[in-house]
Design an enzyme around this catalytic site. Structure first.
Site, mmCIF file in Angstrom:
data_model
loop_
_atom_site.group_PDB
_atom_site.id
_atom_site.type_symbol
_atom_site.label_atom_id
_atom_site.label_comp_id
_atom_site.label_asym_id
_atom_site.label_seq_id
_atom_site.Cartn_x
_atom_site.Cartn_y
_atom_site.Cartn_z
ATOM 1 N N LYS A 297 0.837 -1.201 0.000
ATOM 2 C CA LYS A 297 0.000 0.000 0.000
ATOM 3 C C LYS A 297 0.873 1.252 0.000
ATOM 4 O O LYS A 297 2.038 1.221 0.384
ATOM 5 C CB LYS A 297 -0.916 0.002 1.234
ATOM 6 C CG LYS A 297 -1.918 -1.148 1.261
ATOM 7 C CD LYS A 297 -2.998 -0.972 0.210
ATOM 8 C CE LYS A 297 -3.983 -2.125 0.237
ATOM 9 N NZ LYS A 297 -3.470 -3.355 -0.371
ATOM 10 N N ASP A 298 0.251 2.374 -0.416
ATOM 11 C CA ASP A 298 0.956 3.647 -0.478
ATOM 12 C C ASP A 298 1.576 4.005 0.866
ATOM 13 O O ASP A 298 1.043 3.665 1.926
ATOM 14 C CB ASP A 298 -0.004 4.776 -0.866
ATOM 15 C CG ASP A 298 -0.595 4.566 -2.248
ATOM 16 O OD1 ASP A 298 -0.185 5.273 -3.172
ATOM 17 O OD2 ASP A 298 -1.483 3.695 -2.380
ATOM 18 N N ARG A 299 2.679 4.740 0.801
ATOM 19 C CA ARG A 299 3.283 5.251 2.034
ATOM 20 C C ARG A 299 2.549 6.500 2.510
ATOM 21 O O ARG A 299 2.020 6.517 3.624
ATOM 22 C CB ARG A 299 4.768 5.585 1.827
ATOM 23 C CG ARG A 299 5.380 6.243 3.070
ATOM 24 C CD ARG A 299 6.818 6.660 2.869
ATOM 25 N NE ARG A 299 7.313 7.350 4.053
ATOM 26 C CZ ARG A 299 7.789 6.751 5.138
ATOM 27 N NH1 ARG A 299 7.827 5.437 5.189
ATOM 28 N NH2 ARG A 299 8.212 7.448 6.164
#
Length: 757
Positions: A297-299
């Site tokens: 998942k995105d940071r």
């Protein structure tokens, strides 16, 4: 619902898991909510330049008016929740709550409260045994050591481990047999030297099990050493223990709980998935490979996803919440199987775009601007919902550094391994200059990025290896592993300084694959733009479509997924390509099929380059050869993608040309005054609100301002979008189609991080 394991504090517009000092540091490196942004014109040019460099250049509906807005000004403006295979959107419900089974809470005896999953830390030098020097069994009778090994077996061990480690293994085995009642964790373990070659490590595992009749267990450590410990004994029989865990005892047998795999929900803010998992693994003394997930998942976001791990009790894992920073775990459940990449339908995104501007708003008051924005946004959303968008790989696929991951992948596929390493160890002179400034001088570059540049500069200038590694931040594991390998010494001489493949082999396999996958993504993006330029939304002869489920037949390739959920084509039993006629992943349409109306543009796929796929039998197929043969394409042959090193030998895959939101997109336009105003609640905020209501019996009142001394800003427009997308589809590409060229303003500090400026 029990009160979540979070501190009760006055209601705030968002819950900060960070300490004040963390937030201060975050502000300096661009992770804070109020970092200094680049000028708008410069940022717009940079964004467009990056998109064009990544092959992102076409729109389905270019004539539809777009709008501008700032993306991720706060990381809480980008909410991502997994969509489970059942179709349900995953939300964090409880934190630290006991696991429920058949409507009853777990009953745990104190002495059985947690399965002992820890193993003693592996000794860092070969031959040192962590066990106590007690050679007498419980009955007080000294045990005879194991009979001598055959000369053939001993020779095999020496060839693998060397004389010193072989002697230590034999001595350790004698101790195991002399003390049969001692537990594995009491005896400890020994470790080999680093064994770089995977085939050699496999040979080592097999040799120890065969020669010592499975009385010892072997595992591979992160630094490619082989840890050797006592195997688990059940009913006087030796048996292997997966992931170093021992059997659950008494009435808490794993099947009674529901299965050997514990699934849980990970909620994280402004952190990488792997960063969070690495912390959990460290706390449990696990190899990180013991955790599984469906996708990263995105940071810079708030994300919610399921994770699984093997043979861990829920209360033991839940106890880690008190040490987690910017993350929480909960919703525990035992299952019979773990998770794997691709075990999700997609992700639901709830995105807040700030400081939005729409065509035709000049001279209008805020009420009229709001009405104008809603009218234009309604049309744009309807068109994206109906027509979809080109399924480009987003910029994050290519890294956020000046040297793109696809450039490293190109070097790997050219079999220029030294060149690939030089790119991985590249750094920005501007960041180095910032790192060398006097202490206290203001900079917007994070300390991690500055220290990385300093460490690589030290490495270039032949500094002491240990000093270089001490300076390198832990999160840059690829750089550290490469330097550690190339800097290995024996009798004062470097013995591996030109072992490029060995150095690259020390990088985690997923990361090595990321480089070559990024090259595939670049080719796919460029080919997708060309396909749209040539034929638009029309289905034409030679277009590729996926073929049923024939790939599941005996001898056919097995379907797997990469880190973004894209299908990877695996070789068949006989290592054949798709030309053998026994199976097909995709096939070109005949003229009459293309004209029949049976197929629509959403059915069309384009290949990711590889040796086990087909290319379109039209102008697009010819374009693959043209582009990949160019300098930008690496001067590679799309029909010759096999390499001696199997890890970079691409078998290929397919990706849909057009993506479309899975359900009706939801949208709203709102007026706000403060950058700190949180417009959508996170899962953790909902839990916190519910806990306060349960405690006080009433809804907590939101405060107007949670930042002391904050000055109210002018009224601005924000757009809130909610959409569901497939697992390998990028929300930023949906936004790009919706907002058009230059519409998405990424909120970044001057030197946003990594290798580039």
């Amino acid at each position: 619902m029990e009160t979540p394991d979070i501190a009760v504090e006055p209601p705030a517009k968002r819950i900060r898991l960070s300490t004040p000092e963390q937030l201060k540091n975050d502000s300096s490196n661009g992770a804070g909510q109020n970092s200094k942004a680049k000028p708008q014109e410069e940022e717009e040019d940079t964004q467009l330049e990056k998109e064009l460099k990544a092959g992102i250049n076409a729109y389905i509906n270019p004539a539809t008016p777009g709008f501008s807005g700032t993306l991720k000004q706060r990381y809480t403006d980008f909410l991502v929740n997994e969509i489970l295979p059942s179709g349900k959107v995953l939300h964090l419900q409880t934190i630290g709550a006991p696991v429920q089974k058949n409507g009853k809470k777990e009953e745990v005896k104190k002495e059985e409260k947690a399965v002992r999953v820890e193993s003693k830390p592996v000794e860092q030098h070969a031959g040192k045994v962590a066990a106590k020097e007690d050679s007498v069994a419980k009955n007080g009778t000294p045990q005879k050591p194991v009979s001598k090994l055959s000369e053939e077996d001993r020779t095999e061990l020496v060839e693998i481990f060397g004389e010193d480690v072989t002697a230590s293994i034999i001595q350790f085995h004698e101790k195991i047999l002399a003390e049969p009642d001692r537990k594995a964790k009491e005896l400890g373990s020994i470790a080999s030297n680093t064994i770089e070659d995977k085939d050699d490590r496999t040979k080592a595992h097999r040799a120890v099990r065969r020669i010592f009749n499975s009385t010892m267990e072997t595992t591979t450590g992160d630094n490619n050493t082989i840890a050797i410990s006592k195997a688990f004994v059940q009913n006087n029989k030796w048996g292997r223990v997966t992931a170093g865990a021992e059997r659950a005892k008494g009435k808490l047998g794993w099947q009674e709980l529901g299965g050997e795999y514990l699934h849980f929900t990970l909620y994280k803010e402004n952190k990488d998935t792997m960063e969070s998992i690495h912390f959990l693994a460290t706390q449990l003394r696990f190899n990180i490979k013991n955790f599984q997930f469906a996708g990263t998942k995105d940071r810079r976001a708030v994300t919610v996803q399921r994770i699984s791990t093997y043979r861990v009790h829920a209360d033991k894992l839940a106890a880690l919440n008190r040490n987690l920073r910017n993350a929480k775990i909960g919703d525990f459940k035992y299952e019979n199987t773990g998770l794997a990449l691709g075990d999700l339908l997609g992700n639901e995104f709830c995105i807040t775009l700030r400081d939005c501007h729409f065509p035709g708003e000049d001279g209008l008051d805020m009420e009229a601007r709001l009405a104008n924005a809603k009218q234009l946004l309604s049309r744009a959303v309807s068109e994206v919902q109906e027509s979809g968008f080109i399924n480009y790989y987003g910029l994050q696929r290519f890294g956020s550094f000046s040297t793109g991951t696809h450039e490293v992948g190109t070097k790997l596929l050219q079999e220029d391994l030294e060149g690939a390493i030089k790119l991985i160890l590249d750094y920005s002179p501007e960041i180095l200059a910032a790192a060398q400034r006097p202490d206290g001088e203001v900079t917007n570059i994070s300390s991690d990025d500055r220290n990385r540049a300093l460490a690589l500069h030290m490495w270039e200038n032949k500094a002491d290896l240990q000093d270089v590694l001490a300076k390198m931040p832990r999160k840059f594991s690829a750089e550290s592993n490469i330097i550690r390998h190339l800097g290995r010494e024996k009798k004062g001489l470097r013995i591996s300084e030109k072992d490029w493949q060995g150095a690259l082999s020390t990088i985690q396999r997923n990361m090595r694959l990321m480089y070559v996958h990024a090259y595939q993504s670049l080719v796919w993006n460029v080919a997708a733009g060309k396909r749209w330029e040539l034929y638009g939304g029309k289905v034409v002869e030679g277009d590729l479509v996926l073929v049923g489920d024939k790939e599941e037949a005996d001898g056919a390739p097995r379907e797997e997924f990469d880190e973004d959920g894209d299908v990877i084509i695996q070789p068949g039993v006989d290592d054949s390509a798709a030309t053998d006629g026994d199976f097909a992943r995709a096939r070109p349409l005949r003229k009459e099929e293309a004209e029949s109306g049976k197929y629509v543009i959403e059915d069309i796929v384009l290949p990711l380059p590889g040796w086990d796929i087909k290319y379109p039998s039209n102008e697009v197929g010819a374009f693959y050869k043209e582009f990949m043969g160019s300098e930008r394409g690496g001067r590679l042959d799309p029909h010759n993608m096999r390499r001696k090193w199997k890890d970079i030998s691409l078998s290929g895959g397919y990706r849909k040309l057009i993506a479309r939101p899975g359900t009706a997109m939801e949208w709203d336009v709102r007026v706000y005054r403060s950058v700190n105003e949180q417009l959508v609640k996170t899962d953790l905020e909902r839990i916190y609100k519910a806990s306060l209501k349960a405690k006080n019996g009433e809804e907590p009142k939101a405060e107007e301002n949670d930042d002391e001394g904050e000055v109210a800003e002018e009224e601005k427009l924000a757009v809130v979008l909610k959409m569901q997308l497939g697992s390998s589809t990028y929300a930023t590409m949906a936004l790009r189609e919706l907002m058009k060229a230059g519409g998405v303003k990424s909120y970044k500090a001057d030197f946003g991080g990594g290798r580039g400026g």
